[in-house]
Structure formats: structure tokens, C-alpha cells
Scaffold this motif. Structure first.
Motif, PDB file in Angstrom:
ATOM      1  N   ALA A  68      37.088  29.061  42.276  1.00  0.00           N
ATOM      2  CA  ALA A  68      38.208  30.011  42.352  1.00  0.00           C
ATOM      3  C   ALA A  68      39.534  29.254  42.477  1.00  0.00           C
ATOM      4  N   ASP A  69      39.576  28.244  43.336  1.00  0.00           N
ATOM      5  CA  ASP A  69      40.800  27.443  43.494  1.00  0.00           C
ATOM      6  C   ASP A  69      41.127  26.680  42.218  1.00  0.00           C
ATOM      7  N   ALA A  70      40.098  26.134  41.577  1.00  0.00           N
ATOM      8  CA  ALA A  70      40.325  25.372  40.342  1.00  0.00           C
ATOM      9  C   ALA A  70      40.842  26.277  39.232  1.00  0.00           C
ATOM     10  N   MET A  71      40.339  27.510  39.159  1.00  0.00           N
ATOM     11  CA  MET A  71      40.812  28.470  38.160  1.00  0.00           C
ATOM     12  C   MET A  71      42.285  28.802  38.390  1.00  0.00           C
ATOM     13  N   LYS A  72      42.637  29.036  39.623  1.00  0.00           N
ATOM     14  CA  LYS A  72      44.024  29.365  39.973  1.00  0.00           C
ATOM     15  C   LYS A  72      44.966  28.233  39.548  1.00  0.00           C
ATOM     16  N   ASN A  73      44.573  27.014  39.911  1.00  0.00           N
ATOM     17  CA  ASN A  73      45.419  25.862  39.586  1.00  0.00           C
ATOM     18  C   ASN A  73      45.557  25.676  38.077  1.00  0.00           C
ATOM     19  N   LYS A  74      44.451  25.807  37.364  1.00  0.00           N
ATOM     20  CA  LYS A  74      44.489  25.614  35.908  1.00  0.00           C
ATOM     21  C   LYS A  74      45.301  26.718  35.233  1.00  0.00           C
ATOM     22  N   ALA A 130      39.321  35.813  41.542  1.00  0.00           N
ATOM     23  CA  ALA A 130      39.827  34.766  40.655  1.00  0.00           C
ATOM     24  C   ALA A 130      39.424  35.047  39.208  1.00  0.00           C
ATOM     25  N   LEU A 131      38.190  35.503  39.014  1.00  0.00           N
ATOM     26  CA  LEU A 131      37.764  35.860  37.669  1.00  0.00           C
ATOM     27  C   LEU A 131      38.639  36.976  37.110  1.00  0.00           C
ATOM     28  N   ASN A 132      38.976  37.922  37.947  1.00  0.00           N
ATOM     29  CA  ASN A 132      39.793  39.062  37.520  1.00  0.00           C
ATOM     30  C   ASN A 132      41.219  38.633  37.184  1.00  0.00           C
ATOM     31  N   GLN A 133      41.772  37.719  37.987  1.00  0.00           N
ATOM     32  CA  GLN A 133      43.192  37.355  37.839  1.00  0.00           C
ATOM     33  C   GLN A 133      43.426  36.245  36.817  1.00  0.00           C
ATOM     34  N   TYR A 134      42.439  35.355  36.668  1.00  0.00           N
ATOM     35  CA  TYR A 134      42.721  34.139  35.897  1.00  0.00           C
ATOM     36  C   TYR A 134      41.842  33.946  34.660  1.00  0.00           C
ATOM     37  N   LEU A 135      40.991  34.923  34.316  1.00  0.00           N
ATOM     38  CA  LEU A 135      40.126  34.777  33.149  1.00  0.00           C
ATOM     39  C   LEU A 135      40.332  35.938  32.187  1.00  0.00           C
ATOM     40  N   GLU A 155      47.729  28.519  36.525  1.00  0.00           N
ATOM     41  CA  GLU A 155      49.154  28.343  36.823  1.00  0.00           C
ATOM     42  C   GLU A 155      49.732  27.170  36.030  1.00  0.00           C
ATOM     43  N   GLN A 156      48.930  26.163  35.825  1.00  0.00           N
ATOM     44  CA  GLN A 156      49.363  25.010  35.036  1.00  0.00           C
ATOM     45  C   GLN A 156      49.610  25.398  33.581  1.00  0.00           C
ATOM     46  N   LEU A 157      48.741  26.259  33.040  1.00  0.00           N
ATOM     47  CA  LEU A 157      48.870  26.688  31.646  1.00  0.00           C
ATOM     48  C   LEU A 157      49.870  27.831  31.483  1.00  0.00           C
ATOM     49  N   GLY A 158      50.119  28.551  32.562  1.00  0.00           N
ATOM     50  CA  GLY A 158      51.028  29.698  32.497  1.00  0.00           C
ATOM     51  C   GLY A 158      50.388  30.906  31.850  1.00  0.00           C
ATOM     52  N   ARG A 159      49.065  30.976  31.872  1.00  0.00           N
ATOM     53  CA  ARG A 159      48.345  32.104  31.274  1.00  0.00           C
ATOM     54  C   ARG A 159      46.927  32.146  31.853  1.00  0.00           C
ATOM     55  N   LYS A 160      46.204  33.224  31.477  1.00  0.00           N
ATOM     56  CA  LYS A 160      44.808  33.291  31.886  1.00  0.00           C
ATOM     57  C   LYS A 160      43.965  32.308  31.083  1.00  0.00           C
ATOM     58  N   LEU A 161      42.876  31.889  31.667  1.00  0.00           N
ATOM     59  CA  LEU A 161      41.959  30.977  30.991  1.00  0.00           C
ATOM     60  C   LEU A 161      41.124  31.730  29.960  1.00  0.00           C
ATOM     61  N   MET A 162      40.774  31.044  28.912  1.00  0.00           N
ATOM     62  CA  MET A 162      39.801  31.553  27.955  1.00  0.00           C
ATOM     63  C   MET A 162      38.400  31.160  28.446  1.00  0.00           C
ATOM     64  N   PRO A 163      37.369  31.929  28.076  1.00  0.00           N
ATOM     65  CA  PRO A 163      36.017  31.611  28.547  1.00  0.00           C
ATOM     66  C   PRO A 163      35.600  30.166  28.299  1.00  0.00           C
ATOM     67  N   GLU A 212      37.417  27.583  28.232  1.00  0.00           N
ATOM     68  CA  GLU A 212      38.121  26.716  29.173  1.00  0.00           C
ATOM     69  C   GLU A 212      37.473  26.783  30.560  1.00  0.00           C
ATOM     70  N   LEU A 213      37.032  27.976  30.947  1.00  0.00           N
ATOM     71  CA  LEU A 213      36.346  28.096  32.233  1.00  0.00           C
ATOM     72  C   LEU A 213      34.980  27.394  32.183  1.00  0.00           C
ATOM     73  N   ASP A 214      34.327  27.471  31.035  1.00  0.00           N
ATOM     74  CA  ASP A 214      33.039  26.771  30.889  1.00  0.00           C
ATOM     75  C   ASP A 214      33.219  25.277  31.149  1.00  0.00           C
ATOM     76  N   ILE A 215      34.250  24.705  30.577  1.00  0.00           N
ATOM     77  CA  ILE A 215      34.525  23.276  30.752  1.00  0.00           C
ATOM     78  C   ILE A 215      34.893  22.984  32.206  1.00  0.00           C
ATOM     79  N   LEU A 216      35.702  23.875  32.785  1.00  0.00           N
ATOM     80  CA  LEU A 216      36.125  23.690  34.180  1.00  0.00           C
ATOM     81  C   LEU A 216      34.909  23.662  35.110  1.00  0.00           C
ATOM     82  N   ILE A 217      33.976  24.602  34.915  1.00  0.00           N
ATOM     83  CA  ILE A 217      32.784  24.668  35.767  1.00  0.00           C
ATOM     84  C   ILE A 217      31.906  23.440  35.548  1.00  0.00           C
ATOM     85  N   GLN A 218      31.779  23.022  34.302  1.00  0.00           N
ATOM     86  CA  GLN A 218      30.978  21.837  34.003  1.00  0.00           C
ATOM     87  C   GLN A 218      31.565  20.605  34.690  1.00  0.00           C
ATOM     88  N   ASP A 219      32.884  20.458  34.613  1.00  0.00           N
ATOM     89  CA  ASP A 219      33.543  19.316  35.258  1.00  0.00           C
ATOM     90  C   ASP A 219      33.417  19.395  36.777  1.00  0.00           C
TER      91      ASP A 219
END
Length: 336
Positions: free
Chosen positions: A235-241, A172-177, A243-251, A253-260
Motif C-alpha cells: 500500500a505504501d509503495a503504491m502511494k509513493n509510485k 490503496a488499490l482504490n486510490q492508486y490503481l 505520487e511520483q507518476l502523478g497518476r494512478k498505476l496501471m495493472p 505497473e502494480l504487477d512489477i511493483l509487487i514482484q520487486d
């Protein structure tokens, strides 16, 4: 050296270690009066052994009543007192006609000895107790407790599944970050921090692990399971986010996702349990304090001691011999 007179956790850890208590009793050679399957000691016997007077015992009973009762001090009354007097009345130096009689079992006898500051015999006993506890652990572990976690029957199951969940996370880190290879170490640390309030490097330093040693090989089954739950959940949350954005996450954004993700209330009991287990077991078994988790240290239960040191505990190789299907897991651990 630990000061048993001031640390309730250290006292309880010793008293909950059935093998250590048995070895201490053999060393002392004290039996007492066998009543209902348990050796009992009267206040007179206790006073004579520790060379103190009855008023000193009364004072400690008053100030440490809950702890001493928890560990086996009791007042015999009614039918139980009558039966006790029928067996041992001729030996009693006290309370022959009293409506109740306070008696200690062996654990409570030791408990009082750990508390007494007035008795030289109690002081010598405390020193012997600590030596015996260490010897008991060394006999079982061959002098090293680094991998005592692997004696638990649940460890092999957890560590066998761990690479599958870990792979989901790294993929997931490889595909979505949108970040270079440094991301694997950074976000492994992010998960460790969420669960343990500390990074992998701190954990390795505390356990004095070499650079080549994998921290998860030293972790208890429940800890490995919680890390795996975080990894696949994130990993699932990264995939969903993504796909929702239509691009890879920025660091960021992942920091916020993990915190949440980590702040969701259903994780709170599991994180608290993981911190308590790791802090308490490492303190009792490895004589290690995780500074950030020090408030979570508590005494271990007798079941914990039986789980890692008792008859059900086995070395990794013993478990593999019983279940050859786990041989690949064993080889992987040994190759790390």
C-alpha cells in the motif's frame, strides 16, 4: 494410512507430541526401570518385547543412530552407569561388567518400534500408535482441526489487527490503481502467490473451505502477520509510485511493483518460515498437504504441539471469556 517405517517426519511428529506419547504409554502399560526421572529399557527388554534378537537391534542402531539418539537412546558410562547398576544390576541380563550400557527411554522405545519391519508386534504397535494419535487430536478438537490455528494465544491478537492492515491495502488499490472492482481479488491472490506460491482459491480447496469461509480465519498467527506486512508495505509503495507518476498505476505497473517488493532479500527468511510453518502444521494437525509447499514439510517441535494442543492452548471462546475486550473480534469471526 501413513507408513511410519519410511517417513522420518511422521515418526518425529508423533514422538514430539507429548500428549500422544503419554496416551500411548498408558495404552501399553509399560514402565521400564525408573532412572533419573525417566523410564529406561535395556536392549534385552526391547528384544523381548518386539520378539527380535539383539543383532536386529544393533543393525537398526547402526543405520538409524542419529534419530534414535535424538529421541532418547543413550550409552550409560562412568558415574551414570555405576548408579544404574546399583539400582538395577540384579535385573540386568546383559552388560553386567561392560564399561557402557545402551538404554532406551520410552520415546526411543517407540521410535524403534516405528522402524522395525521384522517384528509383527512392532507392526501392530504402529497401527495402534496412529489410532491413538488421531484419538488424542479428536479429544482436544472435538473431531475437527479446521480451526486448530485459533487455539494459539497469538491468533486473536493477529486477527484483531488484520482488518486495519487489510483496509489500508484495499484503500490503496482504490486510490492508486486504474482497474475495476475485480482488482481486490486479483491482488489478494498476487500477495498469496508471493508468500505461498498459490492462490486463495487453491488454499480454500486444499482445506475444503466453503465459499463463505474466510481463509484467514484458518491461518496461523505468523501467516496472518506476514500477509498484513505485505499489504501495508505494498500500500505504501503504491502511494509513493502513484505520487511520483502523478497518476494512478496501471495493472502491469502494480504487477512489477509487487514482484520487486516480494523479491527483496529481507523477505526471504520470513517467507521460508511462513511456508514451513503452514506446510508442516497443516500436515501434522490437519493431515493436509499443500502440493506447492510439500518440500517445506518438516516435523513439528514439542513446543508446537504444546502451543496448539497443550495446557496453554484454548478454544476461541475460552480466550474471549478471559478477555471480554476481544468480544467484537469473536463476533466478527463467527459472522463470517
Amino acid at each position: 494410512m501413513k507408513d511410519l517405517t519410511v517417513s522420518a517426519i511422521d515418526r518425529q511428529n508423533i514422538l514430539n507430541n507429548n500428549q500422544a506419547v503419554e496416551n500411548i504409554q498408558k495404552y501399553l502399560g509399560i514402565e521400564g526401570m525408573l532412572f533419573n526421572g525417566e523410564y529406561k529399557f535395556t536392549r534385552h527388554t526391547i528384544a523381548s518385547f518386539y520378539q527380535i534378537d539383539a543383532s536386529t537391534i544393533d543393525r537398526y542402531l547402526a543405520s538409524n543412530e542419529e534419530e534414535l539418539k535424538h529421541n532418547g537412546y543413550t550409552n550409560l558410562k562412568g558415574k551414570s552407569l555405576k548408579e544404574f547398576k546399583e539400582q538395577f544390576g540384579w535385573m540386568l541380563q546383559e552388560g553386567a561388567k561392560a564399561p557402557q550400557l545402551g538404554v532406551f527411554n520410552f520415546r526411543a522405545f517407540l521410535n524403534l518400534g516405528m522402524l522395525l519391519t521384522e517384528s509383527e508386534k512392532a507392526k501392530a504397535l504402529r497401527s495402534a500408535i496412529l489410532d491413538i494419535v488421531i484419538d488424542t487430536l479428536n479429544q482436544k478438537m472435538g473431531g475437527s482441526t479446521k480451526y486448530i490455528n485459533q487455539r494459539d494465544e497469538d491468533f486473536l491478537v493477529s486477527i484483531a489487527r488484520e482488518p486495519l492492515y487489510r483496509k489500508e491495502f484495499t484503500q490503496a488499490l482504490n486510490q492508486y490503481l486504474a482497474m475495476g472492482n475485480y482488482k481486490y481479488a486479483v491482488y489478494t491472490d498476487a500477495i498469496y502467490t508471493a508468500i505461498f506460491d498459490g492462490k486463495a482459491k487453491e488454499y480454500k480447496q486444499t482445506l475444503q473451505l466453503s465459499e463463505a469461509e474466510n481463509p484467514r480465519d484458518t491461518m496461523y498467527a505468523e501467516i496472518i502477520n506476514l500477509i498484513s506486512s505485505f499489504e501495508i508495505g505494498i500500500a505504501d509503495a503504491m502511494k509513493n509510485k502513484s505520487e511520483q507518476l502523478g497518476r494512478k498505476l496501471m495493472p502491469v505497473e502494480l504487477d512489477i511493483l509487487i514482484q520487486d517488493f516480494a523479491s527483496q532479500r529481507f523477505w526471504l527468511p520470513q517467507i521460508t518460515d511462513a511456508r514451513t510453518k503452514m506446510a508442516s502444521r497443516d500436515y501434522a494437525f490437519r493431515d493436509i498437504v499443500h502440493k506447492r509447499l510439500e518440500p517445506y514439510i518438516s516435523s513439528l517441535s514439542p513446543n508446537d504441539y504444546d502451543r496448539f494442543l497443550g495446557d496453554k492452548s484454548k478454544s476461541l471462546i475460552e480466550r474471549v471469556l478471559e478477555n471480554p475486550a476481544l468480544l467484537d473480534v469473536f463476533k466478527r469471526l463467527k459472522d463470517r
